[in-house]
Design a protein around this motif. Structure first.
Motif, PDB file in Angstrom:
ATOM      1  N   TRP A  97       0.813  -1.209   0.000  1.00 27.03           N
ATOM      2  CA  TRP A  97       0.000   0.000   0.000  1.00 27.03           C
ATOM      3  C   TRP A  97       0.851   1.266   0.000  1.00 27.03           C
ATOM      4  N   THR A 284      -4.083   1.214 -14.684  1.00 30.22           N
ATOM      5  CA  THR A 284      -5.466   1.381 -14.231  1.00 30.22           C
ATOM      6  C   THR A 284      -6.529   1.060 -15.272  1.00 30.22           C
ATOM      7  N   VAL A 306      -7.275   5.005  -8.546  1.00 32.97           N
ATOM      8  CA  VAL A 306      -6.341   5.067  -7.424  1.00 32.97           C
ATOM      9  C   VAL A 306      -7.072   5.468  -6.150  1.00 32.97           C
ATOM     10  N   MET A 309      -8.979   2.616  -4.769  1.00 36.00           N
ATOM     11  CA  MET A 309      -8.088   1.664  -4.101  1.00 36.00           C
ATOM     12  C   MET A 309      -7.650   2.188  -2.735  1.00 36.00           C
ATOM     13  N   ASP A 310      -7.528   3.508  -2.601  1.00 37.99           N
ATOM     14  CA  ASP A 310      -7.147   4.096  -1.313  1.00 37.99           C
ATOM     15  C   ASP A 310      -8.099   3.695  -0.193  1.00 37.99           C
ATOM     16  N   GLU A 335      -2.366  -6.243  -8.883  1.00 38.44           N
ATOM     17  CA  GLU A 335      -2.836  -4.852  -8.927  1.00 38.44           C
ATOM     18  C   GLU A 335      -2.387  -4.084  -7.700  1.00 38.44           C
ATOM     19  N   TRP A 336      -2.322  -4.742  -6.539  1.00 40.73           N
ATOM     20  CA  TRP A 336      -1.789  -4.067  -5.358  1.00 40.73           C
ATOM     21  C   TRP A 336      -0.296  -3.793  -5.520  1.00 40.73           C
ATOM     22  N   TYR A 339      -0.178  -0.712  -7.520  1.00 42.03           N
ATOM     23  CA  TYR A 339      -0.553   0.423  -6.670  1.00 42.03           C
ATOM     24  C   TYR A 339       0.640   0.859  -5.814  1.00 42.03           C
ATOM     25  N   TYR A 342       3.036   2.659  -7.952  1.00 40.45           N
ATOM     26  CA  TYR A 342       2.512   3.996  -8.246  1.00 40.45           C
ATOM     27  C   TYR A 342       2.862   4.960  -7.099  1.00 40.45           C
TER      28      TYR A 342
END
Length: 515
Positions: A97, A284, A306, A309-310, A335-336, A339, A342
Protein backbone atom coordinates in the motif's frame (compact mmCIF):
# COMPACT_ATOMS: atom_id res chain seq x y z
CA UNK A 1 -7.43 14.11 22.98
CA UNK A 2 -6.07 15.54 26.26
CA UNK A 3 -2.48 14.54 25.62
CA UNK A 4 -2.37 16.55 22.41
CA UNK A 5 -3.90 19.58 24.07
CA UNK A 6 -1.23 19.47 26.72
CA UNK A 7 1.41 19.73 24.02
CA UNK A 8 -0.19 22.07 21.52
CA UNK A 9 -1.72 24.66 23.86
CA UNK A 10 1.60 26.07 25.12
CA UNK A 11 2.82 26.34 21.53
CA UNK A 12 -0.21 28.37 20.53
CA UNK A 13 0.31 30.67 23.47
CA UNK A 14 3.92 31.23 22.52
CA UNK A 15 3.15 31.66 18.86
CA UNK A 16 0.69 34.47 19.69
CA UNK A 17 3.67 36.56 20.78
CA UNK A 18 5.50 36.19 17.46
CA UNK A 19 4.98 37.38 13.93
CA UNK A 20 4.14 33.82 12.77
CA UNK A 21 0.67 32.50 13.51
CA UNK A 22 0.77 28.79 14.29
CA UNK A 23 -1.42 26.71 12.06
CA UNK A 24 -0.95 22.93 11.63
CA UNK A 25 -0.14 22.21 8.00
CA UNK A 26 -0.58 18.92 6.15
CA UNK A 27 2.54 17.15 4.97
CA UNK A 28 1.26 13.92 3.48
CA UNK A 29 -0.86 15.53 0.75
CA UNK A 30 1.59 15.77 -2.16
CA UNK A 31 -0.39 17.50 -4.85
CA UNK A 32 -2.82 20.30 -5.44
CA UNK A 33 -5.90 20.19 -7.65
CA UNK A 34 -3.79 21.33 -10.57
CA UNK A 35 -1.37 18.44 -10.15
CA UNK A 36 1.44 20.36 -8.49
CA UNK A 37 2.56 20.24 -4.87
CA UNK A 38 0.08 21.86 -2.50
CA UNK A 39 2.12 24.64 -0.94
CA UNK A 40 -0.44 27.20 0.18
CA UNK A 41 1.16 29.18 2.98
CA UNK A 42 4.12 26.82 3.17
CA UNK A 43 7.03 28.53 1.48
CA UNK A 44 8.98 31.73 1.98
CA UNK A 45 10.57 33.50 -0.94
CA UNK A 46 13.52 34.81 0.96
CA UNK A 47 16.65 32.67 0.61
CA UNK A 48 17.12 32.58 4.33
CA UNK A 49 13.71 32.29 5.98
CA UNK A 50 13.27 34.17 9.21
CA UNK A 51 15.03 32.30 11.98
CA UNK A 52 12.64 30.91 14.54
CA UNK A 53 13.25 32.30 18.05
CA UNK A 54 13.13 30.32 21.24
CA UNK A 55 9.65 31.73 21.90
CA UNK A 56 8.36 30.11 18.73
CA UNK A 57 9.19 26.57 19.80
CA UNK A 58 8.13 24.76 22.92
CA UNK A 59 10.59 22.74 25.00
CA UNK A 60 8.12 20.67 26.95
CA UNK A 61 8.44 18.49 30.00
CA UNK A 62 7.13 15.10 28.98
CA UNK A 63 5.92 12.80 31.76
CA UNK A 64 6.52 9.24 30.69
CA UNK A 65 3.51 7.73 32.47
CA UNK A 66 0.42 8.81 30.53
CA UNK A 67 -3.10 7.66 29.82
CA UNK A 68 -3.44 6.26 26.31
CA UNK A 69 -6.41 4.93 24.35
CA UNK A 70 -5.40 1.70 22.66
CA UNK A 71 -7.30 -1.10 20.99
CA UNK A 72 -7.92 -3.53 23.83
CA UNK A 73 -5.99 -1.20 26.19
CA UNK A 74 -2.78 -3.14 25.63
CA UNK A 75 0.00 -2.22 23.22
CA UNK A 76 1.07 -5.71 22.24
CA UNK A 77 -2.11 -7.80 22.08
CA UNK A 78 -2.74 -7.37 18.36
CA UNK A 79 -0.92 -10.19 16.53
CA UNK A 80 -0.75 -8.04 13.39
CA UNK A 81 1.29 -5.35 15.12
CA UNK A 82 3.87 -6.58 17.58
CA UNK A 83 7.12 -4.90 18.65
CA UNK A 84 9.05 -7.62 16.86
CA UNK A 85 7.32 -7.80 13.50
CA UNK A 86 4.97 -4.92 12.87
CA UNK A 87 1.78 -5.37 10.82
CA UNK A 88 2.11 -8.86 9.36
CA UNK A 89 -1.44 -10.16 8.87
CA UNK A 90 -2.46 -10.39 5.21
CA UNK A 91 1.08 -9.38 4.32
CA UNK A 92 0.66 -10.00 0.60
CA UNK A 93 -1.83 -7.13 0.57
CA UNK A 94 -0.95 -4.88 3.49
CA UNK A 95 2.71 -4.62 2.47
CA UNK A 96 1.70 -3.24 -0.94
CA UNK A 97 0.00 0.00 0.00
CA UNK A 98 2.95 2.34 -0.46
CA UNK A 99 3.11 5.02 2.23
CA UNK A 100 -0.32 3.86 3.47
CA UNK A 101 1.05 0.45 4.46
CA UNK A 102 1.09 -0.15 8.21
CA UNK A 103 4.64 -0.58 9.49
CA UNK A 104 6.21 -3.95 8.88
CA UNK A 105 9.70 -5.25 9.45
CA UNK A 106 11.40 -5.33 6.04
CA UNK A 107 13.56 -8.43 5.44
CA UNK A 108 17.25 -7.63 5.61
CA UNK A 109 19.86 -9.28 3.43
CA UNK A 110 22.45 -8.34 6.07
CA UNK A 111 22.23 -9.36 9.71
CA UNK A 112 20.57 -6.48 11.58
CA UNK A 113 21.72 -7.56 15.03
CA UNK A 114 24.66 -5.88 16.74
CA UNK A 115 27.77 -7.73 15.51
CA UNK A 116 29.66 -9.91 17.96
CA UNK A 117 32.47 -8.04 19.66
CA UNK A 118 30.80 -4.64 19.10
CA UNK A 119 28.89 -2.34 21.40
CA UNK A 120 26.67 0.57 20.46
CA UNK A 121 27.68 4.10 21.45
CA UNK A 122 24.92 6.08 19.70
CA UNK A 123 21.49 5.54 18.18
CA UNK A 124 19.01 7.88 16.55
CA UNK A 125 15.53 7.21 15.21
CA UNK A 126 13.79 9.37 12.64
CA UNK A 127 10.18 8.20 12.61
CA UNK A 128 7.05 8.88 10.66
CA UNK A 129 3.84 9.27 12.63
CA UNK A 130 1.54 6.28 13.01
CA UNK A 131 -1.42 5.30 10.86
CA UNK A 132 -3.92 8.12 10.35
CA UNK A 133 -7.20 9.01 8.73
CA UNK A 134 -7.01 10.57 5.25
CA UNK A 135 -6.10 14.22 5.00
CA UNK A 136 -9.03 16.64 5.09
CA UNK A 137 -9.14 17.22 1.33
CA UNK A 138 -8.94 13.52 0.54
CA UNK A 139 -11.54 12.50 3.10
CA UNK A 140 -13.95 14.98 1.50
CA UNK A 141 -13.17 13.59 -1.94
CA UNK A 142 -13.60 9.96 -0.86
CA UNK A 143 -16.91 10.73 0.81
CA UNK A 144 -18.17 12.53 -2.31
CA UNK A 145 -17.22 9.51 -4.43
CA UNK A 146 -19.19 7.14 -2.22
CA UNK A 147 -22.21 9.46 -2.32
CA UNK A 148 -21.96 9.58 -6.11
CA UNK A 149 -21.81 5.79 -6.32
CA UNK A 150 -24.91 5.45 -4.15
CA UNK A 151 -26.74 7.99 -6.29
CA UNK A 152 -25.59 6.69 -9.66
CA UNK A 153 -24.98 2.96 -9.64
CA UNK A 154 -27.89 0.86 -10.88
CA UNK A 155 -26.62 -2.54 -9.68
CA UNK A 156 -23.77 -4.03 -7.67
CA UNK A 157 -21.75 -6.89 -9.11
CA UNK A 158 -20.69 -10.03 -7.28
CA UNK A 159 -18.39 -9.07 -4.42
CA UNK A 160 -19.38 -5.42 -4.67
CA UNK A 161 -22.70 -5.74 -2.83
CA UNK A 162 -21.25 -4.41 0.44
CA UNK A 163 -20.78 -0.98 -1.15
CA UNK A 164 -24.56 -0.51 -1.31
CA UNK A 165 -24.70 -0.28 2.49
CA UNK A 166 -21.24 1.17 3.05
CA UNK A 167 -21.25 4.51 4.83
CA UNK A 168 -18.14 6.68 4.78
CA UNK A 169 -17.19 7.42 8.39
CA UNK A 170 -13.46 8.14 8.23
CA UNK A 171 -12.20 11.28 9.89
CA UNK A 172 -9.41 13.60 8.79
CA UNK A 173 -5.72 13.84 9.65
CA UNK A 174 -5.82 12.25 13.10
CA UNK A 175 -4.09 9.10 14.31
CA UNK A 176 -6.19 5.97 14.41
CA UNK A 177 -6.10 3.59 17.35
CA UNK A 178 -3.77 1.41 15.28
CA UNK A 179 -1.55 4.44 14.66
CA UNK A 180 -1.25 5.05 18.39
CA UNK A 181 -0.52 1.39 19.00
CA UNK A 182 2.14 1.34 16.29
CA UNK A 183 4.02 4.14 18.01
CA UNK A 184 3.80 2.56 21.46
CA UNK A 185 5.20 -0.62 19.95
CA UNK A 186 7.92 1.41 18.24
CA UNK A 187 8.99 2.79 21.62
CA UNK A 188 9.04 -0.71 23.10
CA UNK A 189 11.17 -1.97 20.23
CA UNK A 190 13.54 1.01 20.45
CA UNK A 191 14.10 0.39 24.14
CA UNK A 192 14.64 -3.34 23.72
CA UNK A 193 17.22 -2.73 21.00
CA UNK A 194 19.04 0.10 22.75
CA UNK A 195 18.45 -0.70 26.42
CA UNK A 196 22.16 -0.56 27.23
CA UNK A 197 22.19 3.08 26.10
CA UNK A 198 18.73 3.85 27.52
CA UNK A 199 19.79 2.67 30.96
CA UNK A 200 22.28 5.54 31.02
CA UNK A 201 20.46 8.27 29.12
CA UNK A 202 16.88 8.76 27.94
CA UNK A 203 16.54 9.97 24.35
CA UNK A 204 16.21 13.65 23.50
CA UNK A 205 12.90 13.92 21.65
CA UNK A 206 11.89 16.35 18.90
CA UNK A 207 8.64 16.46 16.96
CA UNK A 208 7.49 18.46 14.00
CA UNK A 209 4.47 20.39 15.17
CA UNK A 210 1.45 18.76 13.59
CA UNK A 211 -0.95 17.06 16.01
CA UNK A 212 -0.47 13.53 14.73
CA UNK A 213 3.32 13.86 14.85
CA UNK A 214 3.33 15.18 18.42
CA UNK A 215 0.92 12.45 19.49
CA UNK A 216 3.13 9.85 17.84
CA UNK A 217 6.14 11.10 19.78
CA UNK A 218 4.16 10.84 23.02
CA UNK A 219 2.93 7.35 22.18
CA UNK A 220 6.53 6.32 21.42
CA UNK A 221 7.76 7.55 24.80
CA UNK A 222 4.85 5.76 26.46
CA UNK A 223 6.02 2.50 24.91
CA UNK A 224 9.66 3.14 25.74
CA UNK A 225 8.78 3.78 29.36
CA UNK A 226 6.53 0.72 29.46
CA UNK A 227 9.47 -1.43 28.34
CA UNK A 228 11.85 0.31 30.71
CA UNK A 229 9.59 -0.28 33.71
CA UNK A 230 9.03 -3.92 32.77
CA UNK A 231 12.79 -4.38 32.44
CA UNK A 232 13.76 -2.55 35.61
CA UNK A 233 10.68 -3.48 37.65
CA UNK A 234 10.90 -0.14 39.40
CA UNK A 235 9.05 3.16 39.59
CA UNK A 236 8.93 5.58 36.68
CA UNK A 237 12.13 7.43 35.78
CA UNK A 238 12.52 11.18 35.84
CA UNK A 239 10.74 13.25 33.22
CA UNK A 240 12.44 14.05 29.97
CA UNK A 241 11.80 16.82 27.46
CA UNK A 242 10.30 17.09 23.98
CA UNK A 243 11.03 19.92 21.59
CA UNK A 244 8.07 20.69 19.33
CA UNK A 245 8.91 22.79 16.26
CA UNK A 246 5.79 24.20 14.56
CA UNK A 247 5.07 23.72 10.88
CA UNK A 248 4.36 27.27 9.76
CA UNK A 249 5.28 29.39 6.78
CA UNK A 250 8.83 30.69 6.93
CA UNK A 251 9.81 28.57 9.93
CA UNK A 252 13.14 26.79 9.67
CA UNK A 253 12.34 23.20 10.58
CA UNK A 254 14.48 20.37 9.23
CA UNK A 255 11.62 17.92 9.81
CA UNK A 256 9.20 19.84 7.57
CA UNK A 257 10.01 20.90 4.02
CA UNK A 258 8.46 24.29 3.21
CA UNK A 259 11.19 26.80 2.41
CA UNK A 260 12.45 25.95 -1.08
CA UNK A 261 10.31 27.89 -3.59
CA UNK A 262 11.43 26.03 -6.72
CA UNK A 263 10.60 22.74 -5.03
CA UNK A 264 7.34 23.75 -3.36
CA UNK A 265 5.66 25.63 -6.20
CA UNK A 266 8.16 25.93 -9.06
CA UNK A 267 9.06 23.71 -11.96
CA UNK A 268 10.10 20.78 -9.75
CA UNK A 269 6.82 20.65 -7.85
CA UNK A 270 5.05 18.45 -10.44
CA UNK A 271 7.80 15.92 -11.20
CA UNK A 272 6.26 13.30 -8.93
CA UNK A 273 2.67 13.68 -10.10
CA UNK A 274 3.81 13.55 -13.73
CA UNK A 275 5.64 10.28 -13.14
CA UNK A 276 2.63 8.82 -11.36
CA UNK A 277 0.24 9.84 -14.13
CA UNK A 278 2.38 8.05 -16.71
CA UNK A 279 2.30 4.78 -14.78
CA UNK A 280 -1.37 5.14 -13.83
CA UNK A 281 -2.19 5.18 -17.54
CA UNK A 282 -0.47 1.79 -17.77
CA UNK A 283 -2.02 -0.12 -14.90
CA UNK A 284 -5.47 1.38 -14.23
CA UNK A 285 -7.16 0.81 -17.60
CA UNK A 286 -8.28 -2.81 -17.02
CA UNK A 287 -9.24 -1.97 -13.44
CA UNK A 288 -11.41 0.92 -14.61
CA UNK A 289 -13.21 -1.36 -17.06
CA UNK A 290 -13.87 -3.97 -14.37
CA UNK A 291 -15.14 -1.38 -11.88
CA UNK A 292 -17.47 0.09 -14.48
CA UNK A 293 -18.85 -3.37 -15.25
CA UNK A 294 -19.53 -4.14 -11.60
CA UNK A 295 -20.75 -0.66 -10.73
CA UNK A 296 -22.85 0.21 -13.81
CA UNK A 297 -23.60 3.86 -14.18
CA UNK A 298 -20.14 4.91 -12.99
CA UNK A 299 -17.03 5.66 -15.03
CA UNK A 300 -13.56 5.68 -13.53
CA UNK A 301 -10.65 7.81 -14.62
CA UNK A 302 -7.08 6.74 -13.77
CA UNK A 303 -7.03 8.99 -10.71
CA UNK A 304 -10.48 7.75 -9.67
CA UNK A 305 -9.21 4.15 -9.74
CA UNK A 306 -6.34 5.07 -7.42
CA UNK A 307 -8.69 6.90 -5.06
CA UNK A 308 -11.03 3.90 -5.01
CA UNK A 309 -8.09 1.66 -4.10
CA UNK A 310 -7.15 4.10 -1.31
CA UNK A 311 -10.34 3.08 0.49
CA UNK A 312 -8.76 -0.30 1.26
CA UNK A 313 -5.78 0.87 3.37
CA UNK A 314 -7.59 3.75 5.05
CA UNK A 315 -10.59 1.65 6.11
CA UNK A 316 -8.25 -1.09 7.31
CA UNK A 317 -6.04 1.09 9.51
CA UNK A 318 -9.18 2.75 10.93
CA UNK A 319 -10.75 -0.57 11.90
CA UNK A 320 -11.05 -1.07 15.68
CA UNK A 321 -10.01 -4.70 15.20
CA UNK A 322 -7.48 -4.28 12.41
CA UNK A 323 -9.71 -6.29 10.07
CA UNK A 324 -8.92 -6.13 6.37
CA UNK A 325 -11.46 -3.92 4.59
CA UNK A 326 -13.71 -5.59 1.99
CA UNK A 327 -12.47 -2.95 -0.49
CA UNK A 328 -9.13 -4.78 -0.47
CA UNK A 329 -10.59 -7.93 -2.00
CA UNK A 330 -11.76 -6.07 -5.10
CA UNK A 331 -8.19 -6.06 -6.45
CA UNK A 332 -5.65 -8.76 -7.24
CA UNK A 333 -2.20 -9.10 -5.64
CA UNK A 334 -0.64 -7.95 -8.93
CA UNK A 335 -2.84 -4.85 -8.93
CA UNK A 336 -1.79 -4.07 -5.36
CA UNK A 337 1.83 -4.41 -6.44
CA UNK A 338 1.12 -1.88 -9.19
CA UNK A 339 -0.55 0.42 -6.67
CA UNK A 340 2.50 0.16 -4.41
CA UNK A 341 4.75 1.05 -7.33
CA UNK A 342 2.51 4.00 -8.25
CA UNK A 343 2.99 5.36 -4.71
CA UNK A 344 6.71 4.60 -4.92
CA UNK A 345 7.01 6.77 -8.04
CA UNK A 346 5.32 9.60 -6.18
CA UNK A 347 7.93 9.49 -3.42
CA UNK A 348 10.96 8.87 -5.63
CA UNK A 349 10.16 11.62 -8.14
CA UNK A 350 8.24 13.88 -5.82
CA UNK A 351 10.52 14.06 -2.79
CA UNK A 352 13.44 11.70 -3.32
CA UNK A 353 16.43 11.19 -5.62
CA UNK A 354 14.27 11.35 -8.75
CA UNK A 355 13.48 15.01 -8.12
CA UNK A 356 16.38 17.41 -8.80
CA UNK A 357 15.68 19.24 -5.55
CA UNK A 358 14.28 16.32 -3.52
CA UNK A 359 17.44 15.33 -1.61
CA UNK A 360 18.20 19.00 -0.95
CA UNK A 361 15.13 19.12 1.29
CA UNK A 362 16.85 16.64 3.64
CA UNK A 363 20.23 18.38 3.75
CA UNK A 364 19.52 20.37 6.91
CA UNK A 365 18.52 17.28 8.84
CA UNK A 366 21.56 15.34 7.66
CA UNK A 367 23.84 18.15 8.81
CA UNK A 368 22.17 17.95 12.22
CA UNK A 369 22.84 14.22 12.20
CA UNK A 370 26.50 14.86 11.43
CA UNK A 371 26.66 17.24 14.39
CA UNK A 372 25.21 14.62 16.70
CA UNK A 373 27.45 11.84 15.41
CA UNK A 374 30.60 13.94 15.77
CA UNK A 375 29.49 16.05 18.74
CA UNK A 376 30.36 19.24 16.92
CA UNK A 377 28.21 22.33 16.23
CA UNK A 378 25.79 22.22 13.30
CA UNK A 379 27.25 23.65 10.10
CA UNK A 380 24.40 24.39 7.71
CA UNK A 381 22.81 27.28 5.83
CA UNK A 382 19.68 25.58 4.49
CA UNK A 383 16.66 24.62 6.59
CA UNK A 384 18.27 24.39 10.03
CA UNK A 385 17.23 26.73 12.81
CA UNK A 386 20.37 28.40 14.12
CA UNK A 387 18.68 29.59 17.30
CA UNK A 388 17.50 26.14 18.32
CA UNK A 389 20.54 24.26 17.01
CA UNK A 390 22.88 26.69 18.75
CA UNK A 391 21.49 25.98 22.22
CA UNK A 392 22.44 23.01 24.36
CA UNK A 393 18.91 23.01 25.77
CA UNK A 394 17.23 22.57 22.38
CA UNK A 395 19.98 20.75 20.49
CA UNK A 396 22.18 18.82 22.93
CA UNK A 397 25.25 17.10 21.50
CA UNK A 398 26.24 14.86 24.39
CA UNK A 399 23.34 12.40 24.27
CA UNK A 400 23.67 8.77 23.24
CA UNK A 401 20.03 8.49 22.13
CA UNK A 402 17.86 10.78 19.99
CA UNK A 403 14.30 10.40 18.71
CA UNK A 404 12.82 12.65 16.01
CA UNK A 405 9.29 12.49 14.56
CA UNK A 406 8.16 13.77 11.19
CA UNK A 407 6.31 12.87 7.96
CA UNK A 408 6.88 10.50 5.04
CA UNK A 409 7.77 13.20 2.52
CA UNK A 410 10.41 14.71 4.80
CA UNK A 411 11.90 11.29 5.54
CA UNK A 412 12.12 10.65 1.80
CA UNK A 413 14.20 13.80 1.37
CA UNK A 414 16.45 12.80 4.26
CA UNK A 415 17.07 9.38 2.73
CA UNK A 416 17.98 11.17 -0.50
CA UNK A 417 20.41 13.48 1.27
CA UNK A 418 21.98 10.50 3.05
CA UNK A 419 22.62 8.93 -0.34
CA UNK A 420 21.66 5.46 0.85
CA UNK A 421 19.87 4.78 -2.46
CA UNK A 422 22.48 6.47 -4.62
CA UNK A 423 23.10 3.22 -6.50
CA UNK A 424 19.43 2.97 -7.55
CA UNK A 425 18.87 3.90 -11.19
CA UNK A 426 15.97 6.16 -12.22
CA UNK A 427 12.70 4.28 -11.79
CA UNK A 428 10.69 3.30 -14.84
CA UNK A 429 7.34 5.00 -15.32
CA UNK A 430 6.30 2.47 -17.97
CA UNK A 431 6.64 -0.83 -16.11
CA UNK A 432 6.61 -1.89 -12.48
CA UNK A 433 9.95 -2.66 -10.83
CA UNK A 434 10.22 -4.77 -7.69
CA UNK A 435 12.20 -3.67 -4.61
CA UNK A 436 14.83 -6.21 -5.64
CA UNK A 437 15.23 -4.30 -8.91
CA UNK A 438 15.32 -0.88 -7.23
CA UNK A 439 17.96 -1.64 -4.64
CA UNK A 440 15.36 -1.99 -1.91
CA UNK A 441 13.56 1.24 -2.67
CA UNK A 442 9.77 1.24 -2.39
CA UNK A 443 7.39 3.57 -0.58
CA UNK A 444 6.12 0.62 1.48
CA UNK A 445 9.69 -0.36 2.40
CA UNK A 446 10.83 3.14 3.30
CA UNK A 447 7.98 5.34 4.58
CA UNK A 448 4.92 3.27 5.67
CA UNK A 449 2.84 4.45 8.59
CA UNK A 450 5.11 4.26 11.63
CA UNK A 451 8.26 4.11 9.47
CA UNK A 452 11.59 4.39 11.24
CA UNK A 453 15.17 5.07 10.22
CA UNK A 454 17.82 4.00 12.72
CA UNK A 455 21.31 5.45 12.55
CA UNK A 456 23.70 3.54 14.78
CA UNK A 457 27.27 4.11 15.86
CA UNK A 458 29.33 1.30 17.34
CA UNK A 459 32.82 0.38 18.46
CA UNK A 460 34.22 -3.08 17.78
CA UNK A 461 37.17 -4.92 19.27
CA UNK A 462 38.91 -4.49 22.57
CA UNK A 463 41.26 -1.72 21.54
CA UNK A 464 40.45 1.74 22.87
CA UNK A 465 41.65 3.39 19.65
CA UNK A 466 39.19 1.62 17.33
CA UNK A 467 37.26 4.04 15.14
CA UNK A 468 33.52 4.09 15.51
CA UNK A 469 31.46 2.51 12.74
CA UNK A 470 28.14 3.81 11.38
CA UNK A 471 25.21 1.79 10.10
CA UNK A 472 21.75 2.75 8.78
CA UNK A 473 18.63 0.59 9.08
CA UNK A 474 15.36 1.46 7.34
CA UNK A 475 12.43 -0.40 8.92
CA UNK A 476 14.80 -3.05 10.28
CA UNK A 477 16.55 -3.57 6.94
CA UNK A 478 20.26 -2.80 6.92
CA UNK A 479 20.86 -0.52 3.94
CA UNK A 480 24.51 -0.89 2.85
CA UNK A 481 26.12 2.53 2.87
CA UNK A 482 27.38 3.96 -0.43
CA UNK A 483 30.55 5.93 -1.17
CA UNK A 484 32.43 5.26 2.07
CA UNK A 485 33.98 1.81 1.57
CA UNK A 486 31.28 -0.06 3.44
CA UNK A 487 32.32 -3.38 4.94
CA UNK A 488 30.56 -6.71 4.52
CA UNK A 489 28.04 -5.70 7.21
CA UNK A 490 27.05 -2.50 5.39
CA UNK A 491 28.92 -0.21 7.82
CA UNK A 492 31.40 2.61 7.28
CA UNK A 493 33.98 4.18 9.54
CA UNK A 494 32.62 7.39 11.02
CA UNK A 495 35.13 9.64 9.29
CA UNK A 496 34.52 8.12 5.87
CA UNK A 497 30.79 8.21 6.42
CA UNK A 498 30.89 11.94 7.12
CA UNK A 499 33.14 12.45 4.08
CA UNK A 500 30.60 10.62 1.94
CA UNK A 501 27.97 13.21 2.88
CA UNK A 502 29.69 15.94 0.86
CA UNK A 503 26.42 16.78 -0.91
CA UNK A 504 24.74 17.62 2.38
CA UNK A 505 27.77 19.34 3.88
CA UNK A 506 27.95 21.61 0.82
CA UNK A 507 24.27 22.57 1.19
CA UNK A 508 22.98 20.39 -1.63
CA UNK A 509 21.40 22.48 -4.38
CA UNK A 510 19.90 25.01 -1.99
CA UNK A 511 21.07 27.92 -4.15
CA UNK A 512 18.63 26.73 -6.83
CA UNK A 513 15.65 26.97 -4.51
CA UNK A 514 15.04 30.65 -5.12
CA UNK A 515 16.00 31.07 -8.76
Amino acid sequence: MELTNMIIAPINALMATTSHKYSPLGNDEPTSASGGRDTTGQHHRNRRALKFTMAAAALLTLGYVTTLFLRGAHATTNPCDTPEDGFQCNAATTHSWGQYSPFFSVPSELDASVPAGCHLTFAQILSRHGARDPTASKTASYNASIVKIHNTVTAYGAGYEFIKDYQYTLGADQLTALGQEQMVNSGIKFYNRYKALASKSLPFVRASGQDRVVQSAQNFTQGLNQALLADRKCRAPANTTMLVIPEAAGVNNTMNHNLCTAFESGKYSTVGSTAQAAFAAVFTTPIAARLATNLPGMTFSASAVVSFMDLCPFNTVASPTGALSPFCGLFTPAEWADYDYYQTLGKWYGYGPGNPLGPTQGVGYVNELIARLTRTPVNDSTSTNSTLDGSAATFPLERALYADFSHDNDMTGVLGALGVYAATKPLSTAARQSPAETGGYAASWTVPFGARIYVEKMVCGGGGSAEEMVRVLVNDRVVPLVGCNADALGRCALGKFVDSLAFARAGGLWSQCFV
